[in-house]
Each structure stands twice: as C-alpha cells, then as structure tokens.
Design an enzyme around this catalytic site. Structure first.
Site, mmCIF file in Angstrom:
data_model
loop_
_atom_site.group_PDB
_atom_site.id
_atom_site.type_symbol
_atom_site.label_atom_id
_atom_site.label_comp_id
_atom_site.label_asym_id
_atom_site.label_seq_id
_atom_site.Cartn_x
_atom_site.Cartn_y
_atom_site.Cartn_z
ATOM 1 N N LYS A 173 0.848 -1.187 0.000
ATOM 2 C CA LYS A 173 0.000 0.000 0.000
ATOM 3 C C LYS A 173 0.889 1.245 0.000
ATOM 4 C CE LYS A 173 -4.225 1.729 2.139
ATOM 5 N NZ LYS A 173 -5.352 1.403 3.032
ATOM 6 N N GLU A 206 -19.081 -5.151 10.581
ATOM 7 C CA GLU A 206 -19.960 -4.331 11.403
ATOM 8 C C GLU A 206 -20.997 -5.154 12.163
ATOM 9 O OE1 GLU A 206 -18.269 -1.855 8.109
ATOM 10 O OE2 GLU A 206 -19.342 -3.769 8.165
ATOM 11 N N ARG A 243 -25.112 -1.724 7.704
ATOM 12 C CA ARG A 243 -24.805 -3.131 7.416
ATOM 13 C C ARG A 243 -25.089 -4.031 8.622
ATOM 14 N NH1 ARG A 243 -19.230 -3.820 4.439
ATOM 15 N NH2 ARG A 243 -20.434 -4.526 2.653
#
Length: 645
Positions: free
Chosen positions: A283, A369, A397
């Site tokens: 990343k 979540e 969610r």
C-alpha cells in the site's frame, strides 16, 4: 513530465497494443500521474498506488468491458479509471460534477458494479456469473478483493458459494495487509503465514533444483514434482483453506511485477471452475511517505505548494472524531466498565486516542460491522459498557443486529455514529443520510445529536450512564469547538431540548449541525422583521414533548431542520406528535432535510446546497410559508447601508 505511453492509452484496447516488456514503463507513468494528480487535488492515495500493476495486467489480459471486472472497495479504482478513458478527468475526482471516488455504473460501462462498502465483489461477481450461464454467454468474470475486504463476513459467504458452484469465476486477492487501519484477526495471521513461510519457499526451491538434476524420463518426473509441490503446500503452509472451499489456488505472487502478473493471468484466464490468485502488494507503493505511513496516506487532502503560506490552525477547533475519542478515553479512566469497539476504523473514529490509553479495552474487529454489534451485545450482557464507534453509513450493514441482538434484549450499548449527515467528496455511498430514520424505528432506542464539541462531551457522559436500553449518538465529519476535557461533565436530561432564542410567530427546531443554520436563518428573518425562535432539538428520540407543545401553542409556524432524510426523520416525528395533539387554532409545520434521492459528491457546502439546506434557501422558503399563512413582520425590515447607495 511527458507520458509517452500513457498519453496513447484511452481504453484497454489501446493497452493491448503494447508489448509485455513495455508494461513496466507504462506502470511507472501511471504511478507518477497518480502521485502528481492526487497530491494536487486530494483523494484516496496509498491504496491506489498499490494496485497500479495489478490493474494494468487485468485490463491487458482480459477483454473488458465484455469480460466483467468487479472491484471490491471502490476506492482502489483510480488506475482503473485512468485506463478506461477517464485519465484526463482524474483531476475532477470527488468534485461536484466530476468523477466519483468509487466505481459507479452511471459513470462508465467499465464500472460493472458500484462499490463504496467493502467485501461485496465476490457476491456480485457470482450473481453476474450466474446470469451469464443462464443466458448462455461466454464472457469471463473477475472479482478483485482485498485492502482488508477479507475481514468482512460477506466475502466469506461469497467464497463459500463460489467454491461449491463450479462456475467459471476468478477471484484476485490483493493482499496488502491493510484496509484503512491495519488488518486484524485470524485471517490476517493466516495470510501472513501463507505469504512469508520460509520453509515452503525453501522446500519448493529444493524440489525444482532436484528435478533439474534427474535425467529426462518422460513426463513422470514433472508429474512427481507437481505432486510433491502440492503435498508440501498442503502440509507446510495452510494454503488449503481456499482449496478446501473449492478453489484452484495460485500464488502468492509479486503484485508489482506486471509482466509476471500478465503471464500468470494469461495462464489462468480460461481455467475451468473457481480460481483464486493471491497477489502481494504494498500500500502506497512508489511514494515514500505513503509506504511509510499507509494509514495516514490512505486518503489525502490537496497538498499545497511548498512556497504556499501555511494556514494558521485554530487551537480552539478539533475534529468531531478527536473530541469523541479523547472524551471517551477520559471517561474510561474513571469507569473501568467502559470498552470501545470499532470495525476497521480505529483512526477514522478517533479511537486511536482510546487505544493508546486503554489498549486492553479496545477492540477492532475488522470490516465486520454486524459482528461488532453482536460482540458488543455480549459485552453488555456481562456488565460491561460497550461504546460502538462506526460510520453512520456502515452501521446500516448491521441493522438486523441492532434490532435483534441489542434493542430486543434492552442492552445498554452506546452507538456513536461518526460521519453522520453529508460527508462531501466521498459521496452517496458514504453520506450518513438515513440513521435518524432507521434508528428512530427501533423500539427502546434513544437518539441524541450534539450541536458542538462541548455538547458531545456532555452527551457522551449521558449516553454511557444510560441503562435503559441502547443509546445512539450521531455527529458529523469536520471540525468543531474543542471542549475543556478537564472540566466537570454534566449529564443532560434525556429527552430535553435547549431554547436558544424566543420567537413570537415562528420557531426553528434544529438538530445537530442544523442549529448553526437555524441561527443564520433567524438572523435573515429578523432583518425582514420576523420574530423567530430557535431551539437546539438535541434529542430526536424521545422528543421534548413539553417544549414542543409550548412552541406549538405560541407559534403558528413550526420549522424543523435536520441533516437526515426527511422520510422517517425528525420532522416526521414532530408532525406525528402535533397530529396526535392537535391545536384548536392549528399550527403549520415546514420540514427541511435531505430529499428522497441520493446526493452526489462535492464539497459540504455544495451538497448542502443541492439538498436545499443552505441558510439562504431555508430563509427564503420560511418567509414564503409565513406569507402564505399571513404571518406579517412585527417590525420594519432592516435596510442595509449598501442597499441605500
């Protein structure tokens, strides 16, 4: 800088005109273009730098858009946009009328499936593959997952179903060991072991070296080598997970070797059944700062030129997330039962302050979540006071868990909804536009909305001491007045509003960020001679019925303002109450909030304008309603000096 190759690429078809040997140079140009552009205009940064070679190889090998390329976590799609005809518009990304920061089917035929939330790609790709097979088509379907998506349960539901389906589908796992915050959990440890096992690498090298020394005796030696390779892969490295799920597993391979990626994809492109290619990426690749600080550089604001004068910081201001995190950390010093839970948003929700001080009471469960909410329910059942910090749009969610695992059991879980309301450049996938509506429906839920950092500081104290069921506290993105964290906190009576100004004919009932808007509207109305009161309606559920009744008795026009969907929101709650308690002389209610459509991306002021929530627009509409009700100014309008010139 002149981009000799990139300037020639207006579509993936142009890309196919290059040789494999030219691809590294093209990737260098794409990365440089990304760095220059995004550092100038802002946007998702580190994660896009990590997928330059992977994106290039995918479009080089596959026949997109006929072959369906489905991206997970759409914020890693910038190189994809560059290669699919949107290069010259990249500078407009996340701006009003410009490119979306995520995949959007409205924007391009190459954006097969919209993706603002994580872990969706495999499920969507499986639906596309099933449709292909039912329609007797022959295109390929590729799902790119990663950047933390494999910490989400939906990804495993997709893997489970894809593996047993037998359908031709390729899953590319972009393994960068990160989502936004560092990946957590057993799957992260599994992938780390899989990709770093020296025993496996050493054994595989020894097998290949041994095969080269054996005299040629037909295909039997090669067959033996493959069998030994598979045997050691299964025994020494836990790579059997994906194969046990029904996938042909390949990798891990270097995700920054574009030639290797292209050749590997060519080899597996027409494989039958479910295939998983494991790709290792970094990343922030190519930018030293982003590589060193991938969390900090996940998304960046425009970086001003070195010679630009520095903007003075306001020491009295802090982000809402910081106020929340610092306040919660301070409460936990006094209350050992307080714990914090988040879903891969440690820094984003301000809980890095809490984690630094109370690491044993901080739980990051990854992009999960629903798990976070039920996990908090278990904590609450055993006497802890869990505070669950999740962005408003992401808590959607876990709605089933909020209802069944928390509210139905009357568990005192505190939900802190960061990024509530319009969030600006991230756009409709990230606007927290629905939380007041969907939480107001839940029996036993208390909902509070602070107007500033001071009130957040106090309402958090109110929330964590509330024992009569779940308590939701929502606050926006951006900055606010920082409280004095050392001052004595006060518990605000649940269901109480705060009167800020008295009014004779009009009352403005405002929620959260809209309090400041209401104050500006009042000033504009006062300039025209109207008497308008303002109330900080900090509790959406329960309403302050006594305050509301007094206001309705006194004023003929009641105005509600909220940064939430009008349908099911605060305004509807006020309307319902007044309908159930009618006045003899009647009262008119005017509601202001987010309209029944998705608001696009842009600056916060621009999106508020699109929603009709700019102070000037609200004041004009209130004045028109007053005129329709024959409410006349009580004083002569104030004429400014400039109007006389």
């Amino acid at each position: 800088m002149e981009y000799k190759l990139l300037a020639r690429i207006d579509s993936p078809e142009d890309l196919k005109g290059l040789s494999i040997e030219e691809l590294p140079l093209l990737c260098g140009e794409i990365r440089d273009y990304l760095i220059r552009t995004i550092r100038s205009v802002g946007g998702h940064f580190a994660t896009n730098l990590g997928v330059v070679e992977l994106t290039t190889a995918l479009h080089y090998v596959y026949n997109t858009p006929r072959d369906r390329l489905v991206w997970d976590v759409g914020h890693q799609s910038y190189p994809h946009k560059i290669l699919t005809g949107r290069r010259d518009r990249l500078h407009t990304i996340r701006r009003l009328g410009g490119l979306s920061g995520f995949c959007s089917a409205k924007e391009s035929e190459y954006d097969v499936f919209g993706a603002g939330h994580a872990s969706t790609a495999i499920a969507a790709a499986m639906g596309i593959a099933a449709a292909r097979d039912l329609q007797r088509e022959s295109y390929r379907v590729i799902a790119v997952v990663g950047d933390g998506a494999l910490t989400g349960g939906l990804a495993y539901e997709g893997l489970n179903n894809a593996g047993i389906s037998g359908r031709n589908i390729t899953v590319v796992l972009n393994d960068n060991k990160m989502s936004i915050s560092p990946n957590v959990g057993a799957i992260n440890r599994y992938l780390t072991l899989l990709t770093t096992s020296p025993t496996y690498t050493k054994t595989k090298e020894e097998i290949l070296a041994l095969v080269k020394k054996i005299p040629a005796v037909g295909g039997s030696v090669e067959h033996l080598a493959r069998r030994l390779d598979e045997h050691f892969k299964t025994l020494i490295v836990p790579g059997g997970l994906f194969e046990a799920l029904g996938f042909k597993y390949y990798g891990p391979i270097d995700g920054h070797d574009v030639a290797l990626l292209a050749r590997t994809l060519q080899n597996i492109r027409d494989a039958k059944g479910p295939v998983l290619l494991h790709v290792l990426t970094v990343k922030g690749k190519g930018d030293k700062e982003a590589e060193a600080k991938p969390v900090e550089f996940h998304g960046i604001s425009p970086i001003p030129p070195k010679d630009a004068p520095a903007k003075p910081e306001d020491p009295a201001k802090a982000s809402w997330s910081e106020v929340f995190g610092r306040s919660l950390a301070a409460y936990a010093r006094e209350h050992p039962d307080i714990v914090a839970v988040t879903a891969a948003m440690r820094e984003g929700t301000g809980l890095d302050f809490f984690d630094a001080e109370h690491p044993d009471k901080f739980f990051d469960v990854g992009i999960a979540e629903a798990y976070a909410v039920t996990f908090a329910g278990g904590l609450a059942r055993e006497g802890m006071r869990p505070v669950v910090a999740i962005y408003s749009t992401f808590l959607q969610r876990a709605y089933d868990q909020v209802i069944h695992d928390i509210a139905l059991q009357e568990l005192p879980v505190v939900f802190c909804l960061d990024r509530a309301g319009l969030v600006g450049a991230d756009g409709p996938t990230h606007h927290g536009a629905l939380d007041l509506s969907y939480l107001r429906l839940v029996p036993g839920m208390t909902i509070a909305v602070p107007r500033d950092g001071d009130e957040l500081h106090d309402l958090l104290e109110t929330a964590v001491r509330w024992t009569e069921g779940p308590f939701a506290l929502r606050f926006p993105r951006g900055s606010t007045r920082a409280p004095d964290y050392a001052r004595p906190r006060r518990r605000i009576p649940v269901g109480s509003w705060e009167g800020l100004h008295e009014g004779e004919d009009i009352v403005l009932l405002a929620v959260g960020t809209m309090v400041e808007t209401a104050l500006k509207v009042r000033e504009k109305l006062a300039e025209e001679g109207f008497s308008a009161g303002v109330a900080n309606a900090r509790f959406v559920k329960p309403l302050d019925e006594k305050f509301l009744n007094r206001a309705a008795d006194r004023c003929r026009l009641v105005v509600t303002l909220e940064e939430n969907a009008l349908k099911g929101g605060f305004g509807e709650a006020v309307l319902q109450h007044l309908n159930d308690h009618p006045r003899r002389d009647g009262v008119h209610v005017e509601t202001f909030g987010l309209p029944d459509r998705f608001i696009e991306h842009g600056t916060r002021d621009e999106t508020l304008g699109l929603a009709g929530l700019a102070p000037e627009a609200v004041a004009r509409a209130v004045r028109d309603s007053a005129a329709a009700l024959q409410i006349r100014p009580r004083r002569a309008p104030v004429v400014s000096k400039t109007a006389l010139l």
